[in-house]
Motif scaffolding. Structure first.
Motif, PDB file in Angstrom:
ATOM      1  N   SER A  11      23.000  59.039 -42.062  1.00 33.96           N
ATOM      2  CA  SER A  11      23.171  58.117 -40.942  1.00 33.96           C
ATOM      3  C   SER A  11      22.801  56.697 -41.352  1.00 33.96           C
ATOM      4  N   ASP A  12      23.234  55.739 -40.551  1.00 38.85           N
ATOM      5  CA  ASP A  12      23.043  54.323 -40.854  1.00 38.85           C
ATOM      6  C   ASP A  12      21.576  53.921 -41.004  1.00 38.85           C
ATOM      7  N   HIS A  13      20.672  54.552 -40.270  1.00 36.46           N
ATOM      8  CA  HIS A  13      19.265  54.140 -40.363  1.00 36.46           C
ATOM      9  C   HIS A  13      18.574  54.723 -41.599  1.00 36.46           C
ATOM     10  N   ILE A  14      19.234  55.602 -42.318  1.00 35.52           N
ATOM     11  CA  ILE A  14      18.645  56.185 -43.529  1.00 35.52           C
ATOM     12  C   ILE A  14      19.429  55.796 -44.775  1.00 35.52           C
ATOM     13  N   ALA A  15      20.747  55.850 -44.704  1.00 36.83           N
ATOM     14  CA  ALA A  15      21.594  55.604 -45.874  1.00 36.83           C
ATOM     15  C   ALA A  15      22.480  54.379 -45.644  1.00 36.83           C
ATOM     16  N   THR A  16      22.925  53.801 -46.743  1.00 39.54           N
ATOM     17  CA  THR A  16      23.840  52.664 -46.695  1.00 39.54           C
ATOM     18  C   THR A  16      25.244  53.126 -47.051  1.00 39.54           C
ATOM     19  N   PHE A  17      26.194  52.226 -46.884  1.00 41.55           N
ATOM     20  CA  PHE A  17      27.556  52.518 -47.324  1.00 41.55           C
ATOM     21  C   PHE A  17      27.539  52.949 -48.791  1.00 41.55           C
ATOM     22  N   GLY A  18      26.821  52.200 -49.612  1.00 46.71           N
ATOM     23  CA  GLY A  18      26.760  52.517 -51.040  1.00 46.71           C
ATOM     24  C   GLY A  18      26.191  53.903 -51.314  1.00 46.71           C
ATOM     25  N   ASP A  19      25.168  54.289 -50.556  1.00 46.84           N
ATOM     26  CA  ASP A  19      24.586  55.631 -50.703  1.00 46.84           C
ATOM     27  C   ASP A  19      25.630  56.700 -50.398  1.00 46.84           C
ATOM     28  N   ARG A  20      26.368  56.492 -49.304  1.00 44.68           N
ATOM     29  CA  ARG A  20      27.377  57.481 -48.905  1.00 44.68           C
ATOM     30  C   ARG A  20      28.522  57.531 -49.914  1.00 44.68           C
ATOM     31  N   LEU A  21      28.943  56.366 -50.419  1.00 39.99           N
ATOM     32  CA  LEU A  21      30.011  56.334 -51.419  1.00 39.99           C
ATOM     33  C   LEU A  21      29.580  57.081 -52.679  1.00 39.99           C
ATOM     34  N   ALA A  22      28.374  56.811 -53.151  1.00 45.56           N
ATOM     35  CA  ALA A  22      27.864  57.492 -54.343  1.00 45.56           C
ATOM     36  C   ALA A  22      27.763  58.998 -54.107  1.00 45.56           C
ATOM     37  N   ALA A  23      27.307  59.399 -52.914  1.00 39.44           N
ATOM     38  CA  ALA A  23      27.192  60.826 -52.608  1.00 39.44           C
ATOM     39  C   ALA A  23      28.557  61.502 -52.608  1.00 39.44           C
ATOM     40  N   ALA A  24      29.561  60.824 -52.046  1.00 42.08           N
ATOM     41  CA  ALA A  24      30.918  61.392 -52.012  1.00 42.08           C
ATOM     42  C   ALA A  24      31.476  61.510 -53.424  1.00 42.08           C
ATOM     43  N   ARG A  25      31.256  60.489 -54.241  1.00 39.03           N
ATOM     44  CA  ARG A  25      31.739  60.505 -55.632  1.00 39.03           C
ATOM     45  C   ARG A  25      31.056  61.626 -56.402  1.00 39.03           C
ATOM     46  N   GLU A  26      29.735  61.719 -56.272  1.00 38.03           N
ATOM     47  CA  GLU A  26      28.978  62.747 -56.994  1.00 38.03           C
ATOM     48  C   GLU A  26      29.339  64.151 -56.523  1.00 38.03           C
ATOM     49  N   ALA A  27      29.641  64.301 -55.231  1.00 41.78           N
ATOM     50  CA  ALA A  27      30.042  65.610 -54.704  1.00 41.78           C
ATOM     51  C   ALA A  27      31.339  66.081 -55.355  1.00 41.78           C
ATOM     52  N   GLN A  28      32.160  65.146 -55.804  1.00 45.56           N
ATOM     53  CA  GLN A  28      33.403  65.488 -56.507  1.00 45.56           C
ATOM     54  C   GLN A  28      33.171  65.641 -58.015  1.00 45.56           C
ATOM     55  N   GLY A  29      31.928  65.426 -58.455  1.00 45.99           N
ATOM     56  CA  GLY A  29      31.603  65.542 -59.878  1.00 45.99           C
ATOM     57  C   GLY A  29      32.216  64.434 -60.716  1.00 45.99           C
ATOM     58  N   MET A  30      32.370  63.267 -60.109  1.00 47.27           N
ATOM     59  CA  MET A  30      33.057  62.152 -60.766  1.00 47.27           C
ATOM     60  C   MET A  30      32.053  61.078 -61.164  1.00 47.27           C
ATOM     61  N   THR A  31      32.222  60.526 -62.363  1.00 50.54           N
ATOM     62  CA  THR A  31      31.391  59.404 -62.789  1.00 50.54           C
ATOM     63  C   THR A  31      31.939  58.116 -62.173  1.00 50.54           C
ATOM     64  N   GLN A  32      31.149  57.056 -62.234  1.00 49.24           N
ATOM     65  CA  GLN A  32      31.632  55.758 -61.758  1.00 49.24           C
ATOM     66  C   GLN A  32      32.867  55.334 -62.545  1.00 49.24           C
ATOM     67  N   GLU A  33      32.845  55.574 -63.835  1.00 46.64           N
ATOM     68  CA  GLU A  33      33.973  55.191 -64.697  1.00 46.64           C
ATOM     69  C   GLU A  33      35.246  55.946 -64.300  1.00 46.64           C
ATOM     70  N   GLU A  34      35.118  57.257 -64.100  1.00 44.26           N
ATOM     71  CA  GLU A  34      36.277  58.058 -63.698  1.00 44.26           C
ATOM     72  C   GLU A  34      36.816  57.606 -62.340  1.00 44.26           C
ATOM     73  N   PHE A  35      35.908  57.354 -61.413  1.00 44.68           N
ATOM     74  CA  PHE A  35      36.297  56.902 -60.088  1.00 44.68           C
ATOM     75  C   PHE A  35      37.026  55.557 -60.170  1.00 44.68           C
ATOM     76  N   ALA A  36      36.465  54.635 -60.936  1.00 49.02           N
ATOM     77  CA  ALA A  36      37.078  53.312 -61.088  1.00 49.02           C
ATOM     78  C   ALA A  36      38.482  53.431 -61.677  1.00 49.02           C
ATOM     79  N   ASN A  37      38.630  54.226 -62.716  1.00 52.99           N
ATOM     80  CA  ASN A  37      39.949  54.407 -63.345  1.00 52.99           C
ATOM     81  C   ASN A  37      40.950  55.014 -62.372  1.00 52.99           C
ATOM     82  N   ARG A  38      40.508  55.995 -61.638  1.00 55.93           N
ATOM     83  CA  ARG A  38      41.411  56.668 -60.699  1.00 55.93           C
ATOM     84  C   ARG A  38      41.842  55.745 -59.558  1.00 55.93           C
ATOM     85  N   LEU A  39      40.932  54.844 -59.173  1.00 54.93           N
ATOM     86  CA  LEU A  39      41.212  53.928 -58.074  1.00 54.93           C
ATOM     87  C   LEU A  39      41.884  52.639 -58.546  1.00 54.93           C
TER      88      LEU A  39
END
Length: 131
Positions: A11-39
């Motif tokens: 939720s907003d009072h605990i996590a930030t947009f960045g926290d949620r984005l990182a959690a979604a990326r990590e849940a897919q087992g994707m590195t920042q580099e892989e995510f950046a390339n794919r996007l």
């Protein structure tokens, strides 16, 4: 630390947009580099999003939500379909981790004091040689 339930973990009072984005990326087992390339963006851009320095434009946000199978609303606010919160075992580690962080802060404060004293001593020695 607020009481965190499964429903409020991202939720907003605990996590930030960045926290949620990182959690979604990590849940897919994707590195920042892989995510950046794919996007089609630079890794630095992804890092800035996850560090809450910048936010993606609406069209990228829609692509990200589709890529990770989460709602745009969840990415922005933590409400709606998103990724599961960390399991209870992970949450049980949080107090220990917080204690470790506080210990590191105390150690860093002591080191700052020692560094300042050493710096002052060196400055006095340099000033003494210049006289």
């Amino acid at each position: 630390m607020p009481d965190v339930t499964d429903d409020s973990w991202y939720s907003d009072h605990i996590a930030t947009f960045g926290d949620r984005l990182a959690a979604a990326r990590e849940a897919q087992g994707m590195t920042q580099e892989e995510f950046a390339n794919r996007l089609g963006v630079r890794r630095r851009t992804v890092r800035e999003w996850e560090d809450d320095v910048r936010e993606p434009r609406a069209n990228r946000l829609q692509m990200i939500a589709g890529m990770f199978g989460v709602s745009i609303m969840w990415l922005l606010t933590g409400e709606g379909p998103g990724v599961a919160s960390p399991d209870a075992e992970t949450r049980a580690d949080l107090p220990r981790l917080l204690g470790d962080l506080r210990g590191l802060h105390r150690d860093a404060d002591r080191m700052r004091g020692r560094i300042a004293a050493l710096e002052a001593r060196v400055e006095r020695l340099i000033a003494g040689r210049a006289a």
